[in-house]
Scaffold this motif. Structure first.
Motif, PDB file in Angstrom:
ATOM      1  N   LEU A  98      44.734  48.150  30.079  1.00 54.32           N
ATOM      2  CA  LEU A  98      43.346  48.577  30.230  1.00 54.32           C
ATOM      3  C   LEU A  98      42.457  47.350  30.272  1.00 54.32           C
ATOM      4  CD1 LEU A  98      41.084  50.712  30.291  1.00 54.32           C
ATOM      5  CD2 LEU A  98      41.093  50.653  27.777  1.00 54.32           C
ATOM      6  N   ASN A  99      41.858  47.112  31.419  1.00 56.64           N
ATOM      7  CA  ASN A  99      40.914  46.001  31.590  1.00 56.64           C
ATOM      8  C   ASN A  99      39.509  46.578  31.611  1.00 56.64           C
ATOM      9  OD1 ASN A  99      39.357  43.828  32.322  1.00 56.64           O
ATOM     10  ND2 ASN A  99      40.560  43.285  34.126  1.00 56.64           N
ATOM     11  N   MET A 100      38.750  46.338  30.541  1.00 58.76           N
ATOM     12  CA  MET A 100      37.414  46.915  30.423  1.00 58.76           C
ATOM     13  C   MET A 100      36.390  46.240  31.344  1.00 58.76           C
ATOM     14  SD  MET A 100      37.472  49.487  28.303  1.00 58.76           S
ATOM     15  CE  MET A 100      35.840  49.702  27.562  1.00 58.76           C
ATOM     16  N   SER A 101      36.822  45.228  32.083  1.00 55.05           N
ATOM     17  CA  SER A 101      35.947  44.590  33.066  1.00 55.05           C
ATOM     18  C   SER A 101      36.160  45.160  34.465  1.00 55.05           C
ATOM     19  CB  SER A 101      36.184  43.072  33.095  1.00 55.05           C
ATOM     20  OG  SER A 101      35.776  42.485  31.881  1.00 55.05           O
ATOM     21  N   SER A 102      36.991  46.185  34.562  1.00 59.26           N
ATOM     22  CA  SER A 102      37.329  46.753  35.867  1.00 59.26           C
ATOM     23  C   SER A 102      37.189  48.264  35.844  1.00 59.26           C
ATOM     24  CB  SER A 102      38.767  46.374  36.246  1.00 59.26           C
ATOM     25  OG  SER A 102      39.233  47.154  37.328  1.00 59.26           O
ATOM     26  N   TYR A 103      36.299  48.791  36.684  1.00 61.51           N
ATOM     27  CA  TYR A 103      36.157  50.245  36.775  1.00 61.51           C
ATOM     28  C   TYR A 103      37.454  50.880  37.262  1.00 61.51           C
ATOM     29  CZ  TYR A 103      31.065  49.753  36.297  1.00 61.51           C
ATOM     30  OH  TYR A 103      29.798  49.488  35.835  1.00 61.51           O
ATOM     31  N   GLY A 104      38.140  50.190  38.176  1.00 57.90           N
ATOM     32  CA  GLY A 104      39.399  50.718  38.683  1.00 57.90           C
ATOM     33  C   GLY A 104      40.431  50.856  37.585  1.00 57.90           C
ATOM     34  N   SER A 105      40.532  49.840  36.713  1.00 55.73           N
ATOM     35  CA  SER A 105      41.486  49.891  35.609  1.00 55.73           C
ATOM     36  C   SER A 105      41.138  51.020  34.648  1.00 55.73           C
ATOM     37  CB  SER A 105      41.495  48.548  34.869  1.00 55.73           C
ATOM     38  OG  SER A 105      42.363  48.585  33.767  1.00 55.73           O
TER      39      SER A 105
END
Length: 303
Positions: A98-105
Protein backbone atom coordinates in the motif's frame (compact mmCIF):
# COMPACT_ATOMS: atom_id res chain seq x y z
CA UNK A 1 -22.27 10.33 26.58
CA UNK A 2 -21.87 13.35 24.26
CA UNK A 3 -19.83 12.94 21.11
CA UNK A 4 -17.16 15.27 19.80
CA UNK A 5 -19.66 17.18 17.64
CA UNK A 6 -21.86 17.79 20.70
CA UNK A 7 -19.10 19.28 22.84
CA UNK A 8 -18.25 23.00 22.81
CA UNK A 9 -15.02 23.93 21.03
CA UNK A 10 -11.85 23.93 23.07
CA UNK A 11 -10.82 27.41 24.17
CA UNK A 12 -7.98 26.39 26.48
CA UNK A 13 -4.52 27.04 24.97
CA UNK A 14 -2.98 23.82 23.70
CA UNK A 15 0.39 24.63 25.27
CA UNK A 16 0.77 24.09 28.10
CA UNK A 17 -2.60 23.13 29.60
CA UNK A 18 -4.04 20.68 27.08
CA UNK A 19 -0.64 19.16 26.35
CA UNK A 20 0.11 18.59 30.04
CA UNK A 21 -3.32 17.06 30.69
CA UNK A 22 -3.10 14.77 27.67
CA UNK A 23 0.53 13.77 28.11
CA UNK A 24 0.91 13.43 31.87
CA UNK A 25 -2.50 13.19 33.51
CA UNK A 26 -4.32 10.83 31.17
CA UNK A 27 -5.11 7.41 32.59
CA UNK A 28 -3.53 4.91 30.21
CA UNK A 29 -5.90 2.03 29.56
CA UNK A 30 -5.18 -1.36 28.13
CA UNK A 31 -7.99 -3.69 27.00
CA UNK A 32 -9.77 -5.73 29.70
CA UNK A 33 -8.23 -9.16 30.14
CA UNK A 34 -11.45 -10.70 28.86
CA UNK A 35 -11.03 -9.06 25.42
CA UNK A 36 -10.86 -11.75 22.74
CA UNK A 37 -10.56 -11.13 18.99
CA UNK A 38 -10.65 -14.82 18.01
CA UNK A 39 -11.92 -15.20 14.46
CA UNK A 40 -11.54 -11.52 13.67
CA UNK A 41 -9.61 -9.88 10.82
CA UNK A 42 -7.81 -6.54 10.98
CA UNK A 43 -5.91 -4.21 8.64
CA UNK A 44 -3.26 -1.85 10.03
CA UNK A 45 -1.57 0.60 7.66
CA UNK A 46 2.02 1.71 8.15
CA UNK A 47 2.51 -1.36 10.31
CA UNK A 48 6.11 -2.40 9.71
CA UNK A 49 7.45 -0.04 12.36
CA UNK A 50 6.57 2.24 15.29
CA UNK A 51 3.02 2.56 16.54
CA UNK A 52 1.61 0.61 13.61
CA UNK A 53 3.75 -2.42 14.40
CA UNK A 54 3.11 -2.18 18.14
CA UNK A 55 -0.65 -1.88 17.69
CA UNK A 56 -0.54 -4.92 15.40
CA UNK A 57 1.32 -6.79 18.13
CA UNK A 58 -1.27 -5.81 20.71
CA UNK A 59 -4.15 -6.95 18.49
CA UNK A 60 -2.46 -10.32 18.06
CA UNK A 61 -1.94 -10.56 21.81
CA UNK A 62 -5.73 -10.56 22.28
CA UNK A 63 -6.14 -13.44 19.84
CA UNK A 64 -6.68 -11.66 16.52
CA UNK A 65 -6.92 -14.47 13.96
CA UNK A 66 -5.83 -12.70 10.77
CA UNK A 67 -3.74 -9.55 10.34
CA UNK A 68 -3.04 -7.59 7.17
CA UNK A 69 0.10 -5.47 7.38
CA UNK A 70 -0.49 -2.71 4.82
CA UNK A 71 2.93 -1.25 4.00
CA UNK A 72 4.76 0.64 1.29
CA UNK A 73 7.81 -1.64 1.41
CA UNK A 74 6.83 -5.28 1.10
CA UNK A 75 10.31 -6.38 2.15
CA UNK A 76 10.14 -4.38 5.38
CA UNK A 77 6.63 -5.69 5.89
CA UNK A 78 7.84 -9.26 5.59
CA UNK A 79 10.53 -8.58 8.19
CA UNK A 80 7.87 -7.23 10.56
CA UNK A 81 5.59 -10.20 9.83
CA UNK A 82 8.42 -12.61 10.62
CA UNK A 83 8.96 -10.86 13.95
CA UNK A 84 5.26 -11.06 14.79
CA UNK A 85 4.95 -14.68 13.66
CA UNK A 86 7.69 -15.66 16.09
CA UNK A 87 5.52 -14.42 18.96
CA UNK A 88 2.13 -15.43 17.54
CA UNK A 89 2.68 -18.57 15.45
CA UNK A 90 -1.00 -19.53 15.22
CA UNK A 91 -2.14 -16.23 13.70
CA UNK A 92 -2.35 -15.63 9.95
CA UNK A 93 -0.20 -12.60 9.13
CA UNK A 94 -0.07 -11.24 5.59
CA UNK A 95 1.80 -8.37 3.97
CA UNK A 96 -0.07 -6.30 1.39
CA UNK A 97 1.50 -3.45 -0.55
CA UNK A 98 0.00 0.00 0.00
CA UNK A 99 1.59 3.23 -1.21
CA UNK A 100 -0.29 6.15 0.32
CA UNK A 101 1.28 8.49 -2.25
CA UNK A 102 -0.52 6.72 -5.09
CA UNK A 103 -4.26 6.79 -5.75
CA UNK A 104 -3.82 3.73 -7.94
CA UNK A 105 -2.18 1.77 -5.12
CA UNK A 106 -4.94 2.80 -2.70
CA UNK A 107 -7.67 1.71 -5.12
CA UNK A 108 -5.91 -1.58 -5.82
CA UNK A 109 -5.59 -2.24 -2.09
CA UNK A 110 -9.28 -1.56 -1.48
CA UNK A 111 -10.30 -3.84 -4.36
CA UNK A 112 -8.07 -6.57 -2.96
CA UNK A 113 -9.75 -6.26 0.43
CA UNK A 114 -13.14 -6.52 -1.28
CA UNK A 115 -12.23 -9.59 -3.33
CA UNK A 116 -9.86 -11.55 -1.07
CA UNK A 117 -11.27 -11.07 2.42
CA UNK A 118 -14.31 -13.03 3.50
CA UNK A 119 -14.37 -11.09 6.75
CA UNK A 120 -13.09 -7.72 7.96
CA UNK A 121 -13.69 -6.38 11.47
CA UNK A 122 -11.09 -3.69 12.18
CA UNK A 123 -9.18 -1.12 10.13
CA UNK A 124 -6.59 1.16 11.72
CA UNK A 125 -5.36 3.90 9.39
CA UNK A 126 -2.01 4.70 10.96
CA UNK A 127 0.22 5.57 7.98
CA UNK A 128 1.34 9.21 7.94
CA UNK A 129 4.27 11.51 7.24
CA UNK A 130 5.93 14.56 8.78
CA UNK A 131 8.22 16.39 6.35
CA UNK A 132 10.65 19.20 7.06
CA UNK A 133 11.27 19.99 3.40
CA UNK A 134 8.73 20.72 0.70
CA UNK A 135 8.05 17.79 -1.59
CA UNK A 136 5.35 17.07 -4.16
CA UNK A 137 3.94 13.63 -4.85
CA UNK A 138 4.65 12.88 -8.55
CA UNK A 139 1.49 10.80 -8.90
CA UNK A 140 -0.87 13.60 -7.84
CA UNK A 141 1.08 16.86 -7.91
CA UNK A 142 0.08 17.64 -4.32
CA UNK A 143 2.37 18.44 -1.38
CA UNK A 144 3.26 15.21 0.42
CA UNK A 145 2.03 15.90 3.99
CA UNK A 146 -1.43 17.00 2.86
CA UNK A 147 -1.53 14.20 0.29
CA UNK A 148 -0.72 11.32 2.62
CA UNK A 149 -2.18 12.47 5.93
CA UNK A 150 -5.40 13.92 4.56
CA UNK A 151 -6.30 13.22 0.92
CA UNK A 152 -5.06 9.63 0.70
CA UNK A 153 -6.23 8.72 4.19
CA UNK A 154 -9.72 10.08 3.48
CA UNK A 155 -9.85 8.21 0.16
CA UNK A 156 -8.80 4.92 1.73
CA UNK A 157 -11.34 5.38 4.54
CA UNK A 158 -14.14 5.98 2.01
CA UNK A 159 -13.16 2.94 -0.06
CA UNK A 160 -12.89 0.59 2.93
CA UNK A 161 -16.15 1.65 4.61
CA UNK A 162 -18.38 -0.50 2.35
CA UNK A 163 -15.96 -3.42 2.75
CA UNK A 164 -16.19 -3.17 6.53
CA UNK A 165 -19.96 -2.85 6.36
CA UNK A 166 -20.44 -5.89 4.15
CA UNK A 167 -17.78 -8.16 5.66
CA UNK A 168 -18.25 -7.63 9.41
CA UNK A 169 -20.67 -9.96 11.25
CA UNK A 170 -24.33 -8.98 11.20
CA UNK A 171 -24.40 -8.61 14.97
CA UNK A 172 -21.23 -6.52 15.20
CA UNK A 173 -20.45 -3.29 13.34
CA UNK A 174 -17.08 -2.94 11.67
CA UNK A 175 -14.54 -0.59 13.22
CA UNK A 176 -12.55 2.11 11.45
CA UNK A 177 -10.05 4.09 13.51
CA UNK A 178 -8.09 6.92 11.91
CA UNK A 179 -4.97 8.14 13.68
CA UNK A 180 -5.07 11.87 14.24
CA UNK A 181 -3.15 14.34 16.41
CA UNK A 182 -3.84 17.03 18.98
CA UNK A 183 -1.44 19.16 16.93
CA UNK A 184 -4.55 19.95 14.89
CA UNK A 185 -5.31 22.42 17.69
CA UNK A 186 -2.05 24.27 17.00
CA UNK A 187 -2.60 24.75 13.26
CA UNK A 188 -2.25 28.34 12.05
CA UNK A 189 -3.74 27.32 8.68
CA UNK A 190 -2.65 30.53 7.00
CA UNK A 191 -4.12 29.50 3.61
CA UNK A 192 -7.59 28.69 5.02
CA UNK A 193 -9.21 31.54 3.06
CA UNK A 194 -7.73 30.54 -0.29
CA UNK A 195 -10.13 29.52 -3.06
CA UNK A 196 -9.58 26.92 -4.33
CA UNK A 197 -7.91 25.60 -1.20
CA UNK A 198 -5.88 22.55 -2.26
CA UNK A 199 -3.55 24.31 -4.74
CA UNK A 200 -2.44 26.68 -1.96
CA UNK A 201 -0.67 23.80 -0.22
CA UNK A 202 1.27 23.05 -3.39
CA UNK A 203 2.92 26.48 -3.45
CA UNK A 204 6.40 26.32 -1.90
CA UNK A 205 6.14 29.83 -0.41
CA UNK A 206 3.30 28.65 1.86
CA UNK A 207 5.14 25.59 3.17
CA UNK A 208 5.73 25.13 6.88
CA UNK A 209 6.26 21.47 7.74
CA UNK A 210 5.07 21.65 11.33
CA UNK A 211 2.00 23.69 10.47
CA UNK A 212 1.16 21.55 7.45
CA UNK A 213 1.20 18.51 9.73
CA UNK A 214 -1.26 20.19 12.10
CA UNK A 215 -3.41 21.37 9.19
CA UNK A 216 -3.48 17.87 7.69
CA UNK A 217 -4.85 16.56 10.99
CA UNK A 218 -7.34 19.43 11.27
CA UNK A 219 -8.62 18.66 7.77
CA UNK A 220 -8.95 15.04 8.90
CA UNK A 221 -11.15 16.11 11.81
CA UNK A 222 -13.29 18.16 9.41
CA UNK A 223 -13.58 15.08 7.19
CA UNK A 224 -14.77 12.97 10.12
CA UNK A 225 -17.27 15.66 11.15
CA UNK A 226 -18.85 15.60 7.67
CA UNK A 227 -18.59 11.82 7.28
CA UNK A 228 -20.93 11.39 10.24
CA UNK A 229 -23.76 12.75 8.07
CA UNK A 230 -23.43 9.66 5.89
CA UNK A 231 -22.27 6.75 8.06
CA UNK A 232 -24.31 5.06 10.77
CA UNK A 233 -22.73 3.46 13.84
CA UNK A 234 -24.93 0.45 13.12
CA UNK A 235 -22.90 -0.15 9.95
CA UNK A 236 -19.37 0.98 10.88
CA UNK A 237 -18.12 2.74 14.00
CA UNK A 238 -15.68 5.42 12.85
CA UNK A 239 -13.48 7.39 15.22
CA UNK A 240 -10.15 9.21 15.48
CA UNK A 241 -7.50 8.95 18.15
CA UNK A 242 -4.46 10.94 19.25
CA UNK A 243 -1.86 8.68 20.91
CA UNK A 244 0.00 11.64 22.44
CA UNK A 245 3.68 12.43 22.03
CA UNK A 246 5.37 9.07 21.50
CA UNK A 247 9.02 8.08 21.48
CA UNK A 248 10.46 5.41 19.21
CA UNK A 249 8.50 6.21 16.05
CA UNK A 250 9.91 6.99 12.61
CA UNK A 251 7.69 10.04 12.09
CA UNK A 252 10.61 12.46 12.39
CA UNK A 253 13.09 10.44 10.36
CA UNK A 254 13.68 13.37 7.97
CA UNK A 255 14.52 15.74 10.81
CA UNK A 256 17.38 18.18 10.08
CA UNK A 257 20.54 17.63 12.09
CA UNK A 258 20.09 20.87 14.03
CA UNK A 259 16.86 19.59 15.57
CA UNK A 260 18.22 16.25 16.77
CA UNK A 261 19.30 17.60 20.17
CA UNK A 262 15.85 19.10 20.75
CA UNK A 263 14.24 15.82 19.72
CA UNK A 264 16.34 13.89 22.22
CA UNK A 265 15.38 16.26 25.01
CA UNK A 266 11.71 16.06 24.01
CA UNK A 267 12.04 12.28 24.05
CA UNK A 268 12.43 12.43 27.82
CA UNK A 269 8.75 13.31 28.20
CA UNK A 270 7.23 11.08 25.54
CA UNK A 271 5.11 7.98 26.08
CA UNK A 272 6.52 4.63 25.09
CA UNK A 273 5.25 2.70 22.09
CA UNK A 274 3.11 0.19 24.04
CA UNK A 275 1.23 2.94 25.88
CA UNK A 276 0.71 4.91 22.67
CA UNK A 277 -0.50 1.86 20.75
CA UNK A 278 -2.88 1.04 23.61
CA UNK A 279 -4.86 4.14 22.61
CA UNK A 280 -5.27 2.63 19.12
CA UNK A 281 -6.61 -0.62 20.54
CA UNK A 282 -8.88 1.22 22.95
CA UNK A 283 -10.44 3.20 20.10
CA UNK A 284 -10.73 0.32 17.62
CA UNK A 285 -11.65 -2.55 19.94
CA UNK A 286 -12.81 -1.48 23.39
CA UNK A 287 -14.93 1.56 22.57
CA UNK A 288 -18.45 1.06 21.31
CA UNK A 289 -20.96 3.10 19.29
CA UNK A 290 -20.57 5.99 21.73
CA UNK A 291 -17.23 6.71 20.07
CA UNK A 292 -18.75 7.03 16.59
CA UNK A 293 -17.57 10.33 15.13
CA UNK A 294 -15.42 11.03 18.17
CA UNK A 295 -11.95 12.47 18.42
CA UNK A 296 -10.28 10.71 21.33
CA UNK A 297 -7.40 12.23 23.25
CA UNK A 298 -6.02 11.01 26.56
CA UNK A 299 -8.46 8.05 26.41
CA UNK A 300 -11.39 10.49 26.51
CA UNK A 301 -13.87 11.76 23.92
CA UNK A 302 -12.91 15.38 23.30
CA UNK A 303 -14.08 18.28 21.11
Amino acid sequence: MPGSRDLPPLTTPFFPKIFIKNQFRAKIRYPPKSTDLSGQVAIVTGSNTGLGLESARQLLSINLSRLILAVRSVQKGKEAAKQLNASFPTATIEVWELNMSSYGSIQTFARRAETELSRLDIVILNAGVFKFKFAKVPDTGHEEIIQVNYLSTALLAILLLPVLRSKSPADSAGRLTIINSALAFTAKFKTKDKTPLLPSFDDTKNFDGQDYYGVSKLLGQMFLWKLMDYVSAEDVVVNMVDPGAIGGTDLGRDMPGGMVVFAKLFGLITRNLPDGAASYVDASVVRGPESHGAFMMGWEITP
